[in-house]
Write an enzyme that holds these catalytic residues in place. Structure first.
Site, PDB file in Angstrom:
ATOM      1  N   LYS A 145       3.136   6.272   5.118  1.00 26.49           N
ATOM      2  CA  LYS A 145       2.144   5.330   4.584  1.00 26.49           C
ATOM      3  C   LYS A 145       2.629   3.918   4.849  1.00 26.49           C
ATOM      4  CE  LYS A 145      -1.444   3.871   2.723  1.00 26.49           C
ATOM      5  NZ  LYS A 145      -1.226   2.758   3.662  1.00 26.49           N
ATOM      6  N   SER A 184      -5.728   3.512   4.810  1.00 27.97           N
ATOM      7  CA  SER A 184      -5.268   2.629   3.734  1.00 27.97           C
ATOM      8  C   SER A 184      -6.453   1.932   3.076  1.00 27.97           C
ATOM      9  CB  SER A 184      -4.262   1.586   4.244  1.00 27.97           C
ATOM     10  OG  SER A 184      -3.526   1.048   3.159  1.00 27.97           O
ATOM     11  N   LYS A 210       0.067   3.660  -2.798  1.00 33.87           N
ATOM     12  CA  LYS A 210      -0.965   4.702  -2.717  1.00 33.87           C
ATOM     13  C   LYS A 210      -0.365   6.104  -2.713  1.00 33.87           C
ATOM     14  CE  LYS A 210      -4.555   2.019  -0.268  1.00 33.87           C
ATOM     15  NZ  LYS A 210      -3.981   0.672  -0.287  1.00 33.87           N
ATOM     16  N   SER A 217       0.783  -1.238   0.000  1.00 33.68           N
ATOM     17  CA  SER A 217       0.000   0.000   0.000  1.00 33.68           C
ATOM     18  C   SER A 217       0.815   1.288   0.000  1.00 33.68           C
ATOM     19  CB  SER A 217      -0.967   0.013   1.184  1.00 33.68           C
ATOM     20  OG  SER A 217      -2.085  -0.806   0.914  1.00 33.68           O
TER      21      SER A 217
END
Length: 451
Positions: free
Chosen positions: A393, A287, A64, A61
């Site tokens: 993140k 997320s 992203k 993720s």
């Protein structure tokens, strides 16, 4: 002499940090794993630490970050999409001689029934009291299959594998609650058929592409799952809101999906989405895959300079061109979808820190989880030097864990960092994989000398 000692102290500190990280990576439990790390000083771009920072790896993720940065630049933080209601027929004396179309355009935030009530208010204000047809949930805004490129079939039943659709509702998820020998679905208007059957081992299963949920056994449990036909559920939600306004709907709700042509009509109601910045703040903190895939597809929808037939392919091509113009070429990053859930996505740690340096701003950092405080980092690195000092993140999938973002060291230096761990399978009793990655962020935060 003071200057010499100060410089020597700084070099020693940098060496100490590098030695500590190297020692962590050299632990025998990582012998078969792959680490990629890049740490860059934001006040000049100096490389503070690197380990295989140019190797392609699965980002999970942390991908992203690319989607968010690209969309913010191409669409703008104040960008909004919208959800519309169209009258597909003549309206005479309050009677719609046709169907009412609920047309989505990728707003991932529709939830509960408030949105339906707002649209029903506008339909009633248009003077409609009877609809001869039904409510049509129009899910055709995004051209192409509803699942992201490379998403695995085993993920599609799970809440995190919920599709990003043109028309969404309740984050395209539902909850199955098995209790007292009965199964309750929430929301109650979920477009799902239940098939209950006895079994010694409790299990909940829905085959990809089907709307039948098999509930095996009656052991109490609760599961959050993906919703098979969000457009149909949304159409039913709007119908219920219309009926509360005394509007008669004569036929059953239905849905249409790509590649079926979108039904036509005259717009009589519209509802704007939150801003892109608001959507990204919620999506990145949690997320949320469906949010970021929706943003990715919206960017593809607006990428009129790209010739690909499918919206996702247009988004991928536009992102690749955007990254290339910022010094990140296709040999360093390739993304086919917007979430990192796909195992077709590849990037280098160096690409992540390059991106983070390019887009660094208080507004962008505020979108990210903060260690020990909120989002997916709320319970991580608490009580360490990283608490409150790391905004990053997270990324996690089978045999992949990653963390990429910003850290302010004890010395007050701001760094961009990316830590990716691939192909690691911990043994029983070993520390959580996320803790192994977090340890490096903590080391960075603990550094008390400029580097």
């Amino acid at each position: 002499m003071w200057l010499t000692l100060f410089l020597a102290s700084g070099v020693a500190s940098a060496q100490s940090l590098a030695q500590r990280i190297d020692q962590h990576l050299a632990a025998p439990r990582f012998a078969a794993a792959s680490w990629g790390i890049s740490v860059v000083a934001l006040d000049g771009g100096r490389t503070v630490y690197a380990h295989d920072d140019g190797k392609l790896m699965l980002p999970a993720s942390t991908a992203k970050l690319f989607t968010a940065a690209f969309a913010l630049d191409r669409l703008g933080p104040g960008y909004r999409t919208h959800t519309d209601v169209l009258a597909a027929g003549d309206i005479r004396r309050g009677r719609l001689r046709g169907e009412l179309v609920l047309r989505g355009r990728g707003d991932p935030t529709l939830a509960g029934d408030g949105w339906a009530g707002q649209l029903a208010d506008q339909v009633a204000a248009a003077g409609i009291t009877r609809i001869d047809g039904g409510i049509v949930g129009d899910d055709t805004a995004f051209a192409g299959p509803p699942i992201g490129s490379g998403w695995e079939a085993s993920d599609l039943q799970e809440y995190y594998g919920a599709t990003a659709s043109g028309l969404t509702v309740d984050e395209n998820t539902m909850v199955a609650d098995v209790r007292d020998g009965r199964v309750a679905l929430m929301p109650g208007d979920a477009a799902t058929a239940l098939a209950e059957q006895p079994a010694t081992q409790p299990e909940i299963y829905r085959a990809p592409g089907t709307a039948t949920l098999h509930v095996l056994g009656d052991a109490p449990r609760k599961a959050r799952l993906s919703l098979p036909d969000p457009a149909l559920t949304a159409a039913r939600r709007l119908q219920a809101a219309l009926e509360k306004h005394g509007i008669t709907v004569k036929q059953e709700a239905r849905s249409v999906h790509w590649p079926i042509a979108a039904p036509d009509g005259t717009r009589i109601a519209t509802l704007p989405s939150p801003t892109l910045a608001e959507i990204l703040a919620s999506g990145l903190k949690r997320s949320q895959n469906m949010y970021l895939q929706s943003v990715f597809l919206l960017a593809g929808l607006e990428a009129t300079d790209q010739p690909a037939a499918h919206t996702e392919d247009r988004a991928a091509a536009a992102l690749a061109a955007w990254l290339g113009s910022r010094g990140i070429g296709p040999s360093a990053t390739t993304l086919e979808e917007g979430t990192g859930l796909s195992r077709h996505d590849l990037t280098t740690p160096g690409s992540l820190t390059h991106l983070l340096a390019v887009v660094d701003s208080p507004a962008f950092r505020a979108l990210l989880p903060q260690a020990g405080m909120d989002g997916t980092l709320a319970r991580r690195m608490k009580g360490t030097a990283a608490e409150g000092a790391v905004q990053a993140k997270t990324g996690s999938m089978s045999y992949v864990n990653a963390l990429a973002g910003y850290v302010t060291t004890k010395a007050g230096q701001r760094l961009a960092f990316a830590v990716i761990l691939n192909n690691y399978k911990p043994t029983q009793g070993a520390a959580a994989v996320s803790a192994e990655v977090d340890a490096i962020a903590v080391m960075l935060a603990e550094t008390d000398q400029p580097m």
